[in-house]
Design a protein around this motif. Structure first.
Motif, mmCIF file in Angstrom:
data_model
loop_
_atom_site.group_PDB
_atom_site.id
_atom_site.type_symbol
_atom_site.label_atom_id
_atom_site.label_comp_id
_atom_site.label_asym_id
_atom_site.label_seq_id
_atom_site.Cartn_x
_atom_site.Cartn_y
_atom_site.Cartn_z
ATOM 1 N N LYS A 1 10.493 3.061 0.207
ATOM 2 C CA LYS A 1 11.285 4.176 0.730
ATOM 3 C C LYS A 1 12.772 3.839 0.675
ATOM 4 N N TYR B 1 12.001 0.803 3.533
ATOM 5 C CA TYR B 1 10.620 0.315 3.602
ATOM 6 C C TYR B 1 10.200 -0.204 2.230
ATOM 7 N N LYS C 1 0.812 -1.221 0.000
ATOM 8 C CA LYS C 1 0.000 0.000 0.000
ATOM 9 C C LYS C 1 0.843 1.269 0.000
ATOM 10 N N ARG C 2 1.980 1.248 0.678
ATOM 11 C CA ARG C 2 2.849 2.418 0.728
ATOM 12 C C ARG C 2 3.942 2.324 -0.325
ATOM 13 N N LYS C 3 4.477 3.478 -0.705
ATOM 14 C CA LYS C 3 5.583 3.492 -1.653
ATOM 15 C C LYS C 3 6.849 2.926 -0.998
#
Length: 204
Positions: A113, A194, A109-111
């Motif tokens: 990092k 991440y 869901k998150r990019k």
């Protein structure tokens, strides 16, 4: 565009490194708080070194990152191409900065990092400018076309400066075009932070 960077270096080490480069650091507002911070984000207060009175002199102060733009959005990055910046130059202190990429896994869901650090030094300076606003003085990071280290991750990049360019950037008589250049390939090391990767994945 860079909207997150890191500084975990103590102020004594910062001043010592500037002294080794024959750059005298003054603290007109007293010793600023330079607490270790993994994430410095837009609108945070952070330390910068701005041009002092005379070459080889800088002022270490805490200032807000970003000022309000004409459209109300914060100006946290500023395009450098075609500009000379004959005043209000500054160095932003950092030991890493982050870029974000679209994840390969559609379920993520998150990019993704990425942390970029300098290969040859524990910390570095990013080229910036500062200005006075109705809310007080603030700074922004200058950007340019990406070098080889950043190109796989973003179409623009901030400008970490080699140490022998710090005094030149603080000196507004030195043309910006002579200072604002990307580092050679291999100068910046990317590390995925991440999603975290396992030790086994890191060896692949």
């Amino acid at each position: 565009m860079c909207n997150d960077y890191r500084l975990e270096v103590d102020i004594a080490s910062i001043v010592e490194d500037f002294d080794d480069l024959k750059i005298k650091i003054k603290m007109p507002e007293g010793t600023p708080n330079v607490a270790a911070r993994e994430d410095i984000k837009i609108s945070d207060i952070a330390p910068i070194v701005r041009s002092g009175e005379g070459r080889g002199i800088g002022e270490l102060v805490n200032r807000r990152w970003s000022w309000p733009g004409h459209n109300g959005k914060p100006v946290y990055n500023y395009q450098s191409e075609g500009r000379e910046f004959t005043s209000h130059r500054c160095l932003i202190l950092a030991d890493g900065f982050y870029e974000f990429t679209t994840p390969e896994d559609s379920k993520q869901k998150r990019k993704t990092k990425w942390l970029f650090t300098m290969r040859d030094h524990d910390w570095f300076c990013i080229a910036g400018i500062w200005r006075s606003t109705a809310e007080g003085e603030a700074f922004t990071l200058l950007t340019t076309e990406p070098g080889e280290d950043i190109k796989p991750y973003h179409h623009r990049q901030i400008i970490p400066l080699p140490r022998d360019s710090w005094a030149d950037w603080l000196d507004p008589s030195v043309p910006a075009s002579e200072v604002l250049r990307v580092l050679p390939k291999g100068s910046l090391i990317p590390t995925q932070v991440y999603p975290p990767i396992s030790a086994q994945q890191a060896l692949l």
